[in-house]
Motif scaffolding. Structure first.
Motif, PDB file in Angstrom:
ATOM      1  N   PHE A  53      43.676  34.015  59.625  1.00  0.00           N
ATOM      2  CA  PHE A  53      43.038  34.738  58.753  1.00  0.00           C
ATOM      3  C   PHE A  53      43.441  36.433  58.850  1.00  0.00           C
ATOM      4  O   PHE A  53      43.582  36.741  59.605  1.00  0.00           O
ATOM      5  N   ARG A  54      43.225  36.886  57.628  1.00  0.00           N
ATOM      6  CA  ARG A  54      43.275  38.332  57.532  1.00  0.00           C
ATOM      7  C   ARG A  54      42.105  38.746  56.452  1.00  0.00           C
ATOM      8  O   ARG A  54      41.613  38.194  55.515  1.00  0.00           O
ATOM      9  N   ARG A  55      41.588  39.897  57.224  1.00  0.00           N
ATOM     10  CA  ARG A  55      40.496  40.549  56.430  1.00  0.00           C
ATOM     11  C   ARG A  55      40.850  41.188  55.106  1.00  0.00           C
ATOM     12  O   ARG A  55      41.993  41.990  55.038  1.00  0.00           O
ATOM     13  N   ILE A  56      40.044  40.488  54.146  1.00  0.00           N
ATOM     14  CA  ILE A  56      40.394  41.435  52.742  1.00  0.00           C
ATOM     15  C   ILE A  56      39.001  41.449  52.340  1.00  0.00           C
ATOM     16  O   ILE A  56      38.299  40.803  52.074  1.00  0.00           O
ATOM     17  N   ASP A  57      38.952  42.974  52.053  1.00  0.00           N
ATOM     18  CA  ASP A  57      37.499  43.407  51.572  1.00  0.00           C
ATOM     19  C   ASP A  57      37.232  43.016  50.126  1.00  0.00           C
ATOM     20  O   ASP A  57      38.418  42.707  49.342  1.00  0.00           O
ATOM     21  N   ASN A  58      35.902  43.240  49.819  1.00  0.00           N
ATOM     22  CA  ASN A  58      35.443  42.838  48.703  1.00  0.00           C
ATOM     23  C   ASN A  58      35.510  41.379  48.084  1.00  0.00           C
ATOM     24  O   ASN A  58      35.298  40.874  46.710  1.00  0.00           O
ATOM     25  N   LEU A  59      35.802  40.392  48.965  1.00  0.00           N
ATOM     26  CA  LEU A  59      35.628  38.991  48.784  1.00  0.00           C
ATOM     27  C   LEU A  59      34.536  38.504  48.068  1.00  0.00           C
ATOM     28  O   LEU A  59      34.439  37.686  47.359  1.00  0.00           O
ATOM     29  N   LEU A  60      33.404  39.085  48.855  1.00  0.00           N
ATOM     30  CA  LEU A  60      32.049  38.718  48.646  1.00  0.00           C
ATOM     31  C   LEU A  60      31.484  39.398  47.054  1.00  0.00           C
ATOM     32  O   LEU A  60      30.421  39.407  47.035  1.00  0.00           O
ATOM     33  N   SER A  61      32.490  40.168  46.666  1.00  0.00           N
ATOM     34  CA  SER A  61      31.957  40.662  45.314  1.00  0.00           C
ATOM     35  C   SER A  61      32.407  39.472  44.346  1.00  0.00           C
ATOM     36  O   SER A  61      32.204  39.438  43.206  1.00  0.00           O
ATOM     37  N   LEU A  62      33.107  38.410  44.723  1.00  0.00           N
ATOM     38  CA  LEU A  62      33.534  37.241  43.761  1.00  0.00           C
ATOM     39  C   LEU A  62      32.624  35.985  43.954  1.00  0.00           C
ATOM     40  O   LEU A  62      32.455  35.699  45.199  1.00  0.00           O
ATOM     41  N   ARG A  63      32.395  35.229  42.927  1.00  0.00           N
ATOM     42  CA  ARG A  63      31.713  34.171  43.317  1.00  0.00           C
ATOM     43  C   ARG A  63      32.569  32.819  42.754  1.00  0.00           C
ATOM     44  O   ARG A  63      33.207  32.957  41.460  1.00  0.00           O
ATOM     45  N   ALA A  64      32.647  31.830  43.541  1.00  0.00           N
ATOM     46  CA  ALA A  64      33.329  30.509  43.046  1.00  0.00           C
ATOM     47  C   ALA A  64      32.332  29.383  42.895  1.00  0.00           C
ATOM     48  O   ALA A  64      31.391  29.044  43.665  1.00  0.00           O
ATOM     49  N   VAL A  65      32.374  28.828  41.654  1.00  0.00           N
ATOM     50  CA  VAL A  65      31.493  27.661  41.320  1.00  0.00           C
ATOM     51  C   VAL A  65      32.518  26.782  40.865  1.00  0.00           C
ATOM     52  O   VAL A  65      33.643  26.868  40.334  1.00  0.00           O
ATOM     53  N   SER A  66      31.799  25.171  41.026  1.00  0.00           N
ATOM     54  CA  SER A  66      32.384  24.180  40.622  1.00  0.00           C
ATOM     55  C   SER A  66      31.840  23.370  39.703  1.00  0.00           C
ATOM     56  O   SER A  66      30.446  23.160  39.831  1.00  0.00           O
ATOM     57  N   LYS A  67      32.259  23.131  38.560  1.00  0.00           N
ATOM     58  CA  LYS A  67      31.616  22.339  37.443  1.00  0.00           C
ATOM     59  C   LYS A  67      32.556  21.329  37.047  1.00  0.00           C
ATOM     60  O   LYS A  67      33.498  21.322  36.544  1.00  0.00           O
ATOM     61  N   GLU A  68      31.824  19.884  37.255  1.00  0.00           N
ATOM     62  CA  GLU A  68      32.723  18.812  36.939  1.00  0.00           C
ATOM     63  C   GLU A  68      34.162  18.922  37.577  1.00  0.00           C
ATOM     64  O   GLU A  68      35.065  18.346  36.741  1.00  0.00           O
ATOM     65  N   GLY A  69      34.272  19.312  38.664  1.00  0.00           N
ATOM     66  CA  GLY A  69      35.502  19.358  39.478  1.00  0.00           C
ATOM     67  C   GLY A  69      36.543  20.519  39.099  1.00  0.00           C
ATOM     68  O   GLY A  69      37.377  20.595  39.544  1.00  0.00           O
ATOM     69  N   GLY A  78      31.137  40.026  35.035  1.00  0.00           N
ATOM     70  CA  GLY A  78      30.751  39.026  34.229  1.00  0.00           C
ATOM     71  C   GLY A  78      31.737  37.970  33.635  1.00  0.00           C
ATOM     72  O   GLY A  78      31.426  36.666  33.428  1.00  0.00           O
ATOM     73  N   CYS A  79      32.777  38.237  33.824  1.00  0.00           N
ATOM     74  CA  CYS A  79      34.209  37.436  33.426  1.00  0.00           C
ATOM     75  C   CYS A  79      34.325  36.331  34.503  1.00  0.00           C
ATOM     76  O   CYS A  79      34.349  36.477  35.688  1.00  0.00           O
ATOM     77  N   ALA A  80      34.685  35.180  34.040  1.00  0.00           N
ATOM     78  CA  ALA A  80      34.828  33.766  34.946  1.00  0.00           C
ATOM     79  C   ALA A  80      36.169  33.227  34.553  1.00  0.00           C
ATOM     80  O   ALA A  80      36.406  33.015  33.352  1.00  0.00           O
ATOM     81  N   ILE A  81      36.812  33.091  35.563  1.00  0.00           N
ATOM     82  CA  ILE A  81      38.287  32.604  35.168  1.00  0.00           C
ATOM     83  C   ILE A  81      38.552  31.264  36.076  1.00  0.00           C
ATOM     84  O   ILE A  81      38.320  31.334  37.221  1.00  0.00           O
ATOM     85  N   ASP A  82      39.099  30.057  35.326  1.00  0.00           N
ATOM     86  CA  ASP A  82      39.233  29.104  35.904  1.00  0.00           C
ATOM     87  C   ASP A  82      40.552  29.053  36.802  1.00  0.00           C
ATOM     88  O   ASP A  82      41.462  29.899  36.542  1.00  0.00           O
ATOM     89  N   ILE A  83      40.615  28.663  38.015  1.00  0.00           N
ATOM     90  CA  ILE A  83      41.472  29.138  39.046  1.00  0.00           C
ATOM     91  C   ILE A  83      42.938  28.330  38.533  1.00  0.00           C
ATOM     92  O   ILE A  83      44.034  28.649  39.403  1.00  0.00           O
ATOM     93  N   SER A  84      42.929  27.547  37.646  1.00  0.00           N
ATOM     94  CA  SER A  84      44.260  26.739  37.240  1.00  0.00           C
ATOM     95  C   SER A  84      44.774  27.700  36.020  1.00  0.00           C
ATOM     96  O   SER A  84      45.928  27.383  35.637  1.00  0.00           O
TER      97      SER A  84
END
Length: 228
Positions: A53-69, A78-84
């Protein structure tokens, strides 16, 4: 004992989501930490530096959510981007200030240690009593399961025992070692450096427990849990 809350983190070290139900299989919570943020050296973004692992700052400023896979990342604007999406790695690189990519789990799990993380309400209350001037919140400790338990129950009482929730069985294996991640600001929680001191002094730097899945199934908030 009963389930107080359930949490799921689709991407390692990002904020996750609270759910009413979790599915568990032999790996752990289904979909939990199935992805990670990788730097240009192939290390996974975290709050600490280790071999993997490597320390990367500001990761906890981002939120990951999963909806229907489908997993997406929410940014502070407020912008949300699909990881694909073709945009995601560019946007993450820009936001985090270094080249990064979203990568799926392959041969080695993205977990720091154990696959299922449990937190006890009694231990949270004890820690709060030791630092009354700070805001102790379960979100700082990133549990999968928070259990509402009697005040005299401790993490030590669960080590080596089987926790049964309906048809699901979890073997509690060891305690969770803590680092600076518990002090970092996230959502409405402020940076609280004083939290780590009593964890080191009174809990031997360990707070919460890890478990492995013995019997798969689904669990839900409010279900009773027993220990054998």
């Amino acid at each position: 004992m009963k389930i107080q809350s359930l949490w799921h983190y689709p991407i390692k070290s990002l904020l996750g989501e609270t759910l009413s139900k979790l599915d568990l299989d032999e790996r752990g919570v289904v979909g939990d930490r199935q992805f990670a943020i990788s730097d240009d050296q192939g290390k996974f973004g975290s709050g600490k530096n280790t071999r993997r692992f490597r320390r990367i700052d500001n990761l906890l400023s981002l939120r990951a959510v999963s909806k229907e896979g489908v997993v997406s990342i929410g940014f502070p604007d407020g912008c949300a981007i699909d990881i694909s999406s073709e945009k995601i790695n560019h946007r993450l690189t820009e936001f985090l200030g270094q080249p990064v990519t979203v990568v799926p789990e392959r041969n080695i799990p993205h977990f720091d240690d154990g696959s299922v993380h449990l937190l006890l309400s009694s231990e949270v209350a004890k820690l709060q009593s030791l630092v009354p001037g700070t805001q102790i919140d379960e979100r700082r400790f990133r549990p999968n399961i928070t259990l509402d338990v009697p005040q005299d129950v401790t993490d030590d009482d669960l080590i080596g025992r089987i926790l049964t929730i309906d048809g699901v069985q979890l073997e509690v294996t060891h305690k969770t070692e803590r680092c600076r991640m518990v002090t970092i600001a996230q959502d409405d929680l402020e940076f609280e450096p004083d939290i780590l001191r009593p964890i080191a002094r009174d809990f031997d730097v360990k707070f919460g427990v890890y478990a492995k899945v013995v019997q798969s199934g689904s669990i839900a908030i409010g279900q009773k849990a027993s220990v054998s």
